[in-house]
Design a protein around this motif. Sequence first.
Motif, PDB file in Angstrom:
ATOM      1  N   LEU A  37     -10.839  -3.632  15.985  1.00 33.57           N
ATOM      2  CA  LEU A  37      -9.205  -3.240  16.044  1.00 33.57           C
ATOM      3  C   LEU A  37      -8.852  -3.525  14.788  1.00 33.57           C
ATOM      4  O   LEU A  37      -7.990  -2.797  14.257  1.00 33.57           O
ATOM      5  N   LEU A  38      -9.340  -4.709  14.061  1.00 35.45           N
ATOM      6  CA  LEU A  38      -8.395  -4.505  12.713  1.00 35.45           C
ATOM      7  C   LEU A  38      -9.000  -3.560  11.882  1.00 35.45           C
ATOM      8  O   LEU A  38      -8.159  -3.088  11.060  1.00 35.45           O
ATOM      9  N   THR A  39     -10.324  -3.342  11.963  1.00 32.01           N
ATOM     10  CA  THR A  39     -10.914  -2.082  11.261  1.00 32.01           C
ATOM     11  C   THR A  39     -10.322  -1.001  11.250  1.00 32.01           C
ATOM     12  O   THR A  39      -9.829  -0.141  10.569  1.00 32.01           O
ATOM     13  N   GLU A  40      -9.798  -0.546  12.700  1.00 30.94           N
ATOM     14  CA  GLU A  40      -9.136   0.706  12.898  1.00 30.94           C
ATOM     15  C   GLU A  40      -7.768   0.801  12.474  1.00 30.94           C
ATOM     16  O   GLU A  40      -7.171   1.560  12.383  1.00 30.94           O
ATOM     17  N   ALA A  41      -7.252  -0.660  12.679  1.00 27.45           N
ATOM     18  CA  ALA A  41      -5.760  -0.478  12.078  1.00 27.45           C
ATOM     19  C   ALA A  41      -5.700  -0.446  10.755  1.00 27.45           C
ATOM     20  O   ALA A  41      -4.581  -0.074  10.311  1.00 27.45           O
ATOM     21  N   TYR A  42      -6.593  -0.742   9.846  1.00 26.20           N
ATOM     22  CA  TYR A  42      -6.256  -1.116   8.492  1.00 26.20           C
ATOM     23  C   TYR A  42      -7.215  -0.043   7.651  1.00 26.20           C
ATOM     24  O   TYR A  42      -6.870  -0.027   6.570  1.00 26.20           O
ATOM     25  N   LEU A  43      -7.859   0.684   8.586  1.00 26.32           N
ATOM     26  CA  LEU A  43      -8.875   1.747   7.604  1.00 26.32           C
ATOM     27  C   LEU A  43      -8.493   3.331   7.947  1.00 26.32           C
ATOM     28  O   LEU A  43      -8.266   3.396   9.193  1.00 26.32           O
ATOM     29  N   ASP A  44      -8.554   3.875   7.179  1.00 26.33           N
ATOM     30  CA  ASP A  44      -8.396   5.356   7.457  1.00 26.33           C
ATOM     31  C   ASP A  44      -9.814   6.032   7.897  1.00 26.33           C
ATOM     32  O   ASP A  44     -10.828   5.909   7.247  1.00 26.33           O
ATOM     33  N   PRO A  45      -9.645   6.834   9.146  1.00 24.17           N
ATOM     34  CA  PRO A  45     -11.025   7.012   9.752  1.00 24.17           C
ATOM     35  C   PRO A  45     -11.713   8.203   8.852  1.00 24.17           C
ATOM     36  O   PRO A  45     -12.972   8.212   9.268  1.00 24.17           O
ATOM     37  N   LEU A  46     -11.086   8.721   7.957  1.00 19.27           N
ATOM     38  CA  LEU A  46     -11.756  10.058   7.574  1.00 19.27           C
ATOM     39  C   LEU A  46     -12.372   9.357   6.481  1.00 19.27           C
ATOM     40  O   LEU A  46     -13.622   9.897   5.967  1.00 19.27           O
ATOM     41  N   THR A  47     -11.836   8.840   5.319  1.00 20.47           N
ATOM     42  CA  THR A  47     -12.198   8.395   4.312  1.00 20.47           C
ATOM     43  C   THR A  47     -12.970   7.114   4.156  1.00 20.47           C
ATOM     44  O   THR A  47     -13.853   6.727   3.302  1.00 20.47           O
ATOM     45  N   GLY A  48     -12.484   6.269   5.326  1.00 22.02           N
ATOM     46  CA  GLY A  48     -12.966   4.769   5.046  1.00 22.02           C
ATOM     47  C   GLY A  48     -12.466   4.022   4.376  1.00 22.02           C
ATOM     48  O   GLY A  48     -12.785   2.689   4.024  1.00 22.02           O
ATOM     49  N   ILE A  49     -11.481   4.404   3.532  1.00 17.01           N
ATOM     50  CA  ILE A  49     -10.635   3.394   2.596  1.00 17.01           C
ATOM     51  C   ILE A  49      -9.297   2.856   3.332  1.00 17.01           C
ATOM     52  O   ILE A  49      -9.228   3.428   4.541  1.00 17.01           O
ATOM     53  N   GLY A  50      -8.534   2.050   2.731  1.00 13.97           N
ATOM     54  CA  GLY A  50      -7.509   1.387   3.598  1.00 13.97           C
ATOM     55  C   GLY A  50      -6.329   2.602   3.782  1.00 13.97           C
ATOM     56  O   GLY A  50      -6.223   3.753   3.252  1.00 13.97           O
ATOM     57  N   ASN A  51      -5.522   2.147   4.810  1.00 12.40           N
ATOM     58  CA  ASN A  51      -4.430   3.087   5.092  1.00 12.40           C
ATOM     59  C   ASN A  51      -3.102   2.468   4.807  1.00 12.40           C
ATOM     60  O   ASN A  51      -3.066   1.532   3.947  1.00 12.40           O
ATOM     61  N   ARG A  52      -2.064   3.105   5.172  1.00 13.95           N
ATOM     62  CA  ARG A  52      -0.637   2.676   4.951  1.00 13.95           C
ATOM     63  C   ARG A  52      -0.619   1.076   5.425  1.00 13.95           C
ATOM     64  O   ARG A  52       0.119   0.556   4.354  1.00 13.95           O
ATOM     65  N   TYR A  53      -1.000   0.864   6.272  1.00 10.77           N
ATOM     66  CA  TYR A  53      -0.774  -0.671   6.745  1.00 10.77           C
ATOM     67  C   TYR A  53      -1.598  -1.538   6.009  1.00 10.77           C
ATOM     68  O   TYR A  53      -0.921  -2.613   5.507  1.00 10.77           O
ATOM     69  N   PHE A  54      -2.587  -1.311   5.574  1.00  5.92           N
ATOM     70  CA  PHE A  54      -3.480  -2.055   4.487  1.00  5.92           C
ATOM     71  C   PHE A  54      -2.921  -2.089   3.125  1.00  5.92           C
ATOM     72  O   PHE A  54      -2.659  -3.400   2.765  1.00  5.92           O
ATOM     73  N   LEU A  55      -2.318  -0.967   2.811  1.00  6.62           N
ATOM     74  CA  LEU A  55      -1.658  -1.157   1.378  1.00  6.62           C
ATOM     75  C   LEU A  55      -0.445  -1.961   1.571  1.00  6.62           C
ATOM     76  O   LEU A  55      -0.106  -2.722   0.703  1.00  6.62           O
ATOM     77  N   THR A  56       0.443  -1.728   2.446  1.00 10.23           N
ATOM     78  CA  THR A  56       1.567  -2.576   2.819  1.00 10.23           C
ATOM     79  C   THR A  56       1.330  -4.088   2.922  1.00 10.23           C
ATOM     80  O   THR A  56       2.058  -4.818   1.986  1.00 10.23           O
ATOM     81  N   GLU A  57       0.274  -4.406   3.701  1.00 13.61           N
ATOM     82  CA  GLU A  57      -0.164  -5.882   3.805  1.00 13.61           C
ATOM     83  C   GLU A  57      -0.642  -6.533   2.292  1.00 13.61           C
ATOM     84  O   GLU A  57      -0.051  -7.589   2.079  1.00 13.61           O
ATOM     85  N   GLN A  58      -1.148  -5.669   1.722  1.00 14.13           N
ATOM     86  CA  GLN A  58      -2.141  -6.104   0.380  1.00 14.13           C
ATOM     87  C   GLN A  58      -0.969  -6.326  -0.612  1.00 14.13           C
ATOM     88  O   GLN A  58      -0.877  -7.198  -1.500  1.00 14.13           O
ATOM     89  N   MET A  59      -0.132  -5.322  -0.754  1.00 11.80           N
ATOM     90  CA  MET A  59       1.005  -5.415  -1.770  1.00 11.80           C
ATOM     91  C   MET A  59       1.925  -6.422  -1.480  1.00 11.80           C
ATOM     92  O   MET A  59       2.576  -7.144  -2.390  1.00 11.80           O
ATOM     93  N   THR A  60       2.341  -6.555  -0.320  1.00 12.27           N
ATOM     94  CA  THR A  60       3.451  -7.573   0.168  1.00 12.27           C
ATOM     95  C   THR A  60       2.713  -9.261  -0.329  1.00 12.27           C
ATOM     96  O   THR A  60       3.446  -9.851  -1.047  1.00 12.27           O
ATOM     97  N   GLU A  61       1.506  -9.271  -0.170  1.00 10.91           N
ATOM     98  CA  GLU A  61       0.961 -10.608  -0.783  1.00 10.91           C
ATOM     99  C   GLU A  61       0.928 -10.575  -2.182  1.00 10.91           C
ATOM    100  O   GLU A  61       1.145 -11.759  -2.997  1.00 10.91           O
ATOM    101  N   LEU A  62       0.421  -9.682  -2.870  1.00  4.84           N
ATOM    102  CA  LEU A  62       0.502  -9.624  -4.331  1.00  4.84           C
ATOM    103  C   LEU A  62       2.101  -9.631  -5.088  1.00  4.84           C
ATOM    104  O   LEU A  62       2.043 -10.518  -6.117  1.00  4.84           O
ATOM    105  N   LEU A  63       2.926  -8.919  -4.235  1.00  4.91           N
ATOM    106  CA  LEU A  63       4.207  -9.286  -4.880  1.00  4.91           C
ATOM    107  C   LEU A  63       4.893 -10.730  -4.733  1.00  4.91           C
ATOM    108  O   LEU A  63       5.557 -11.332  -5.489  1.00  4.91           O
ATOM    109  N   LYS A  64       4.295 -11.405  -3.551  1.00  2.00           N
ATOM    110  CA  LYS A  64       4.548 -12.804  -3.354  1.00  2.00           C
ATOM    111  C   LYS A  64       4.414 -13.649  -4.581  1.00  2.00           C
ATOM    112  O   LYS A  64       4.755 -14.559  -4.815  1.00  2.00           O
TER     113      LYS A  64
END
Length: 296
Positions: A133-160
């Motif tokens: 579920l985490l993989t499907e929630a955070y990865l883009d199925p076509l390319t296998g890279i992160g999706n918008r949710y993944f980016l938002t979560e990672q960026m939020t942590e970096l900004l903190k």
Amino acid sequence: MSEDKNCDLLFEYLRSILYDSQIQTLDVAKLEEPYQKLGLGLQFLERAVREMKTYSEALSRGNLSVKTPPRDNFLCENLKNIHANLNHLTWQAKQVAKGDYSQSVSYLGEFSEAFNTMTRQLQEREESFRERLLTEAYLDPLTGIGNRYFLTEQMTELLKNNKPLIFCYCDLDHLKYINDHFGHVEGDRYICHFVKTVKNFIRKEDIFARVGGDEFCLVMEDWTAAQAKERITYMQTAFEHVETKPYPKGFSFGVIEIPTDHKDLCVNDIIEQADHIMYQQKAQHRHIYTKQLSDE
């Protein structure tokens, strides 16, 4: 009454206790005095047997709320142990149903092994399901890279953490044209070719995500804006020339530098700023590609 008559009455009563579904009654007063005590003992046995049959029938039907026989009923001791074990197993099963897979049984032989195997497998399956579920929630199925949710979560942590960052917003040029003229399968190849190209130029720790159909974001630490622009320009050249296609290939990008004192800057603000810069290059590319695409 003769001795044989007393023995016959007692024996027939004992036989009825052990074998008959409807137990015959015994009138102790009809027994001679030396046999009355034995008759009273058999009546006690009758009561114990009746209680045991009623108790065991209820347990066999799964009625765990059945009343426990009195303590003086020695015939029900093992049934009482089974009853207590079933009550505890029921409680453990309810805990497992709530997700507590730490429950284990160690006192019921083969059943213990089966129960413990079941809880272990349930835990493994749930963990595997959560990972999927985490993989499907955070990865883009076509390319296998992160999706918008993944980016938002990672960026939020970096900004903190108030880390200086380089943020790049990329937009593939004329994807709609490719989809319309060569089909969506070719459009998907175009997207995957872009992702493969970018991966060749970035580090493992860099964040790369697909945030829309033709929109991508790249986040890098320990780079200057000048270094990032130079590296992404190399990506543009590689993307354009590495693979021959019957259409021009390219992408536009916008880079912004995020300082440590970014205050209350949020992810959407950053994307909006980089997107605005990207569209300046997009306008230049559109002027170049318009003639090429109209000639095809």
